[in-house]
Design a protein around this motif. Structure first.
Motif, PDB file in Angstrom:
ATOM      1  N   ARG A  53     -14.586  81.131 -10.106  1.00  0.00           N
ATOM      2  CA  ARG A  53     -13.353  81.107 -10.897  1.00  0.00           C
ATOM      3  C   ARG A  53     -13.556  81.339 -12.390  1.00  0.00           C
ATOM      4  O   ARG A  53     -12.680  81.838 -13.064  1.00  0.00           O
ATOM      5  CB  ARG A  53     -12.634  79.778 -10.689  1.00  0.00           C
ATOM      6  N   GLU A  61     -15.854  73.191 -14.354  1.00  0.00           N
ATOM      7  CA  GLU A  61     -16.438  72.912 -13.050  1.00  0.00           C
ATOM      8  C   GLU A  61     -17.095  74.150 -12.468  1.00  0.00           C
ATOM      9  O   GLU A  61     -16.879  75.255 -12.935  1.00  0.00           O
ATOM     10  CB  GLU A  61     -15.349  72.405 -12.102  1.00  0.00           C
ATOM     11  N   TYR A 119      -7.386  63.724 -19.921  1.00  0.00           N
ATOM     12  CA  TYR A 119      -8.676  64.038 -20.549  1.00  0.00           C
ATOM     13  C   TYR A 119      -8.601  63.752 -22.046  1.00  0.00           C
ATOM     14  O   TYR A 119      -8.495  64.681 -22.853  1.00  0.00           O
ATOM     15  CB  TYR A 119      -9.021  65.510 -20.359  1.00  0.00           C
ATOM     16  N   GLY A 129      -7.905  78.723  -8.710  1.00  0.00           N
ATOM     17  CA  GLY A 129      -8.457  77.636  -9.495  1.00  0.00           C
ATOM     18  C   GLY A 129      -8.744  78.010 -10.932  1.00  0.00           C
ATOM     19  O   GLY A 129      -8.934  77.151 -11.778  1.00  0.00           O
ATOM     20  N   ASP A 188     -17.364  79.993  -5.442  1.00  0.00           N
ATOM     21  CA  ASP A 188     -16.147  79.772  -6.211  1.00  0.00           C
ATOM     22  C   ASP A 188     -16.353  80.307  -7.633  1.00  0.00           C
ATOM     23  O   ASP A 188     -16.681  79.582  -8.553  1.00  0.00           O
ATOM     24  CB  ASP A 188     -15.852  78.266  -6.240  1.00  0.00           C
ATOM     25  N   PHE A 199     -18.995  68.088  -6.268  1.00  0.00           N
ATOM     26  CA  PHE A 199     -18.003  68.039  -5.197  1.00  0.00           C
ATOM     27  C   PHE A 199     -18.393  68.984  -4.068  1.00  0.00           C
ATOM     28  O   PHE A 199     -18.162  68.714  -2.910  1.00  0.00           O
ATOM     29  CB  PHE A 199     -16.631  68.463  -5.717  1.00  0.00           C
ATOM     30  N   LYS A 200     -18.957  70.119  -4.445  1.00  0.00           N
ATOM     31  CA  LYS A 200     -19.230  71.140  -3.442  1.00  0.00           C
ATOM     32  C   LYS A 200     -20.405  70.732  -2.552  1.00  0.00           C
ATOM     33  O   LYS A 200     -20.455  71.095  -1.398  1.00  0.00           O
ATOM     34  CB  LYS A 200     -19.515  72.481  -4.123  1.00  0.00           C
TER      35      LYS A 200
END
Lengths: 635, 328
Positions: free
Chosen positions: A521, A510, A462, A528, A519, A619-620
């Motif tokens: 997180r 994300e 990155y 994650g 998720d 992505f999900k």
């Protein structure tokens, strides 16, 4: 100058071969089906001959009684053509998100709710304790064999519960330590039951790489020890290879296209239409419209050039289609005959700054856990400067808060809190946190009398984060805190995080949209998340672990009781809202800005592709698959 | 000769141990890479899944056990193991990529020789002439500019001015086609880029060596004597001085393959060639032990065999080598 002559020769040879390709050496096997003219028919013309010769049954016998009907986005398409796409290196995720995405359920094209897909319908019983899926009668695998409840039972009994194939049951398929059970209710009906409600089960079935896979019993039985005693003892390895739909071209599948060569060939992979595909358009014509999808695997440079050249029909992945490459790709639009389609980004941040709140050094842990300390550092970041110089003026100042467009949180206070760049304010907070002493070089001293030094782990892949850290390093030093930037490979970051041996790390923000429901997180420490490995393990039951503070324990409890255990959207949203409020008050992590506008490259010969702001770079919810790529067509 | 071949066995064995150990040295293993990748894709890093993968890949075994498992199945069954990353046998990955790698290496070798040989002779015979200076300058440029930079520039030129579809060795329409004239021409139209790029530095080096050696020889008394006797200039140079000066050509043939294969990694990466280079790089990055180990092993075997062959060729070319070799 022989070398120069050689170059010239090579050039002319190249030219000659291009000319030659037109006729002299014509051997191109591909015939673009014309389409458009006359009646559309119920199946792709390339299948006509096989049906006539008897190699394939007629289309009405190949479809289930109730095929899934897809309403074409703009108009009914025409059959034929090859969709050219590709991927950077051989990472298969783009395939998971395009050609192989057919699970029991899927997201609707607008990313708002879960709808049936392979399953004709589903029923949620008892707040998510049981799920009953009804399959489509008469549906077939790509080799023409019937697909029914026995295939799901085979996966459950012979794959999931077989210790050699699945040593440990994935956590999505159990509650606590108890795995789910799967029962056959009829030839086309299957019931999944959990020991206690698992309300997010459907959300976990919808993304790419789900924990539960649809596998053909009739084919895989041959490679399973329970059905074929003559297999060697290490049969499991072979079985797992046979299950790989990217590598094993003989594996019957349910997806719209079937691979013609193994993915591991490396140069490219060709996918051809599945003659038994079970979706139709509004006229009853079998989908997909496009006959063939070709993935070419290239490195970033050549891939970018190919995109700019118009050699690729469709691509949207953060490796290439990011603001950084936008100038090159915009410039090529006319010559390459493609357009850039704006996407929505489900990420909430360009950079999430994660201090290790469970640092193994007690002094440092106290420091990072001190909210005033974190607030002080947050005020000492010049976010606008970073947005202007690193992200080319794209994006908006934002903390690691849910995106402004999530349906369950509509206030700005989380995203904008402590984002004002104000060094005096920063100093006040640091003093309040107990770090008021300075040495003669104006360095702030810690509890141990030594100057404060924070080492940040930057993942080398990155580069934007590394650039941004240079700016932060400068402004933090103005308030007396030294930042050391440690650029390492992502593997090493993982290792250091697992060992709990780091001060601070950075992560892409994300899961900032609906996906944070399943998720969370960034709201509290869970799988994650990278800011409190010991707390996260406490929650998940790993070791070593440590009990999190009261506030986080409350978040975890709310999540378990309200979000995870209720399928009622209102209850879920209310629960997550509470969790978000706590996360705002506790301010576990800090962010820089909302990401700039991502985009897709779409060739002008593609039709029925959603336009600006209709697709997510997610992505999900795997876009573009959820927009039904089977109804795209080429003209 | 038999003894030479027997020496190769322990050498190769040692190389394989070292190769495997080096790959295992960095912290973490294939799973760490996989976990990092899953994290990067916003996936769940589920402890259950990690445990399952660990069992599946046998990564909880110590390195020496992994090595023994790998090397014994190579020796016993010719089985190079399974690539974690590609989920297929290493042998099939290599079977697909080695032929093109060797093709590029051979073409590059030919290109290097075809260019270096006449230019080297010319610039030795016509020392300090304009032609010599031009050849030398281009040679130095070729030596000095990094390969990947030339690759990038050529690729850009190909895209911008010739409309070539960059990346790979074939145009899209030929990839699946069977071999015939059209495909061959198509390959030649693409292969010149990597060949020129890879050959550039080698050519420059060889030109310098040939020039220097030939200059030495040309001043020796036997050449002067032959010239005095009126032997035609062309035959005079070809007969002996050139043969002696060619020594480095032959003795470095054995190295050329590994140099090309390793130098090729970056170039192949830049140009997206379907050769072993990019596979080697990605297998090293992801610590795909069996794949990386196998590629390094095969490259080492090729080097050892190449060196053997070049020794034989050298003995044939220059009898003095043979004499010294056997008396010592």
């Amino acid at each position: 100058m022989p070398r120069r002559q050689f170059l010239a020769l090579g050039g002319s040879l190249a030219g000659a071969s291009l000319l030659g390709g037109c006729g002299l050496f014509s051997m191109d096997p591909k015939k673009e089906s014309s389409g458009g003219a006359g009646k559309k028919g119920l199946q792709s013309p390339i299948l006509d001959d096989r049906v006539k010769s008897g190699a394939l049954p007629p289309v009405e016998q190949r479809l289930p009684t109730k095929p899934r009907v897809i309403q074409p986005l703009q108009q009914a398409g025409i059959y034929g053509g090859t969709l050219q796409t590709g991927d950077v290196s051989t990472d298969p995720s783009w395939m998971w998100m395009t050609v192989t995405h057919d699970h029991l359920v899927t997201w609707d094209p607008g990313y708002s709710k879960i709808i049936p897909n392979v399953a004709e319908s589903f029923e949620i019983v008892d707040n998510g304790k049981e799920y009953v899926f009804t399959l489509r009668e008469g549906m077939k695998w790509s080799d023409g064999e019937p697909f029914n409840a026995d295939d799901l039972l085979f996966w459950y009994k012979e794959i999931l519960l077989n210790k050699s194939l699945t040593p440990v049951v994935p956590s999505q398929l159990k509650v606590g330590d108890k795995p789910l059970t799967v029962e056959k209710l009829g030839e086309y009906q299957v019931k999944f039951s959990f020991p206690s409600p698992s309300a997010l089960f459907l959300e976990q079935l919808a993304p790419h790489g789900p924990p539960f896979r649809l596998m053909p019993r009739h084919y895989l039985e041959k490679f399973h020890k329970n059905f074929n005693k003559s297999l060697p003892d290490d049969w499991a390895e072979t079985f797992l290879q046979k299950m790989d739909e990217l590598e094993n071209v003989d594996l019957p599948v349910l997806s719209a296209w079937i691979p013609k060569n193994p993915h591991g060939d490396g140069g490219r992979q060709v996918w051809q239409r599945n003659p038994f595909y079970w979706k139709v358009d509004a006229d009853g014509s079998q989908l997909p419209y496009i006959d063939e999808v070709v993935f070419t695997f290239l490195e970033e440079g050549p891939f970018l050039l190919r995109l700019a050249n118009g050699d690729i029909d469709f691509y949207q992945r953060a490796e290439i289609t990011v603001p950084k490459n936008q100038p090159v790709l915009s410039e090529g639009q006319k010559a390459g005959d493609y357009k850039l389609v704006k996407l929505k980004d489900p990420n909430h941040n360009t950079i999430g700054i994660c201090f290790n709140l469970t640092h193994k050094d007690a002094t440092k842990r106290r420091m990072y856990q001190n909210k005033d300390f974190r607030i002080g550092l947050s005020h000492a970041i010049n976010r606008q400067e970073i947005i202007n110089l690193v992200y080319l003026r794209q994006g908006e100042i934002w903390q690691t808060a849910p995106r402004p467009d999530v349906p369950f949180y509509d206030s700005d206070d989380f995203g904008k809190q402590y984002t004002e760049f104000n060094l005096d304010l920063a100093k006040q907070h640091l003093e309040k946190a107990g770090y008021g002493k300075l040495d003669e070089r104006k360095r702030r001293l810690g509890a141990d009398g030594k100057p404060l030094v924070i080492t940040v782990l930057c993942q080398s892949r990155y580069p934007d984060m590394i650039d941004a850290m240079e700016f932060i390093k400068r402004t933090w030093s103005q308030v007396g805190v030294e930042l050391r930037i440690d650029t390492v490979s992502s593997e090493l970051v993982s290792t250091r995080m697992d060992a709990n041996d780091y001060d601070c790390t950075l992560d892409k923000g994300e899961v900032g949209y609906l996906d944070l429901l399943g998720d969370p997180r960034w709201l509290f420490a869970t799988g994650g998340s990278s800011y409190a490995p010991l707390w996260s393990r406490w929650y998940e039951g790993g070791t070593p672990n440590e009990e999190p503070p009261e506030a986080m324990k409350r978040q975890m409890a709310i999540y378990r009781q309200k979000v995870f255990a209720s399928t009622d959207k209102d209850v879920q949203y209310a629960g997550i809202r509470e969790i978000i409020e706590i996360a705002r008050d506790e301010f576990w992590t800090m962010g820089i800005s909302l990401p700039g506008q991502p985009f897709a490259v779409v060739s002008n010969r593609m039709h029925n592709v959603p336009g600006d702001d209709q697709m997510w770079l997610s992505f999900k919810a795997p876009y573009p698959a959820v927009t039904n790529m089977t109804q795209y067509y080429i003209q | 000769m038999v003894r030479r071949i027997l020496y190769m066995i322990p050498t190769l064995f040692l190389i394989s141990i070292v190769a495997f150990a080096i790959i295992a040295l960095p912290p973490g293993d294939y799973l760490t890479t996989l976990i990092a990748q899953m994290r990067a894709q916003g996936g769940d890093v589920d402890p259950a899944r990690i445990a399952a993968l660990e069992v599946r890949y046998g990564l909880n075994e110590p390195v020496y056990a992994q090595y023994l498992k790998w090397i014994s199945s190579i020796i016993m069954h010719g089985d190079f193991g399974q690539s974690f990353q590609l989920n297929r046998p290493v042998s099939s990955v290599l079977a697909q990529r080695l032929p093109l790698t060797v093709t590029i290496a051979v073409f590059t070798l030919l290109f290097t020789w075809v260019v270096a040989f006449p230019v080297g002779v010319y610039s030795a015979v016509k020392q300090y002439t304009l032609g010599d200076y031009v050849a030398t300058t281009i040679g130095f440029l070729g030596l000095a500019v990094p390969n990947f930079l030339i690759a990038l520039v050529l690729m850009f030129i190909g895209y911008r001015y010739f409309g070539l579809s960059v990346g790979g060795l074939f145009s899209p329409e030929y990839i699946d086609a069977g071999w015939n004239l059209g495909k061959l021409v198509d390959m030649l139209s693409h292969i010149w880029v990597p060949v020129v790029v890879l050959g550039m530095a080698g050519t420059a080096g060889l030109i310098r060596i040939l020039r220097a050696n030939l200059l030495d020889e040309l001043r020796k008394p036997y050449v002067v004597a032959a010239r005095a006797r009126g032997v035609p200039e062309r035959r005079l140079i070809m007969k002996y001085p050139l043969r002696v000066a060619m020594n480095p050509f032959i003795s470095t043939v054995g190295w050329i393959l590994p140099v090309l294969v390793s130098g090729e990694v970056i170039v192949a990466q830049v140009l997206s060639l379907p050769t072993t280079g990019p596979v080697l790089l990605s297998s090293l990055l992801s610590q795909d032990m069996y794949l990386a180990g196998s590629i390094i092993l095969i490259m080492s075997v090729l080097t050892v065999i190449g060196t053997l062959l070049s020794d034989f060729a050298l003995a044939w070319l220059d009898p003095r080598v043979r004499l010294r070799g056997f008396s010592g």
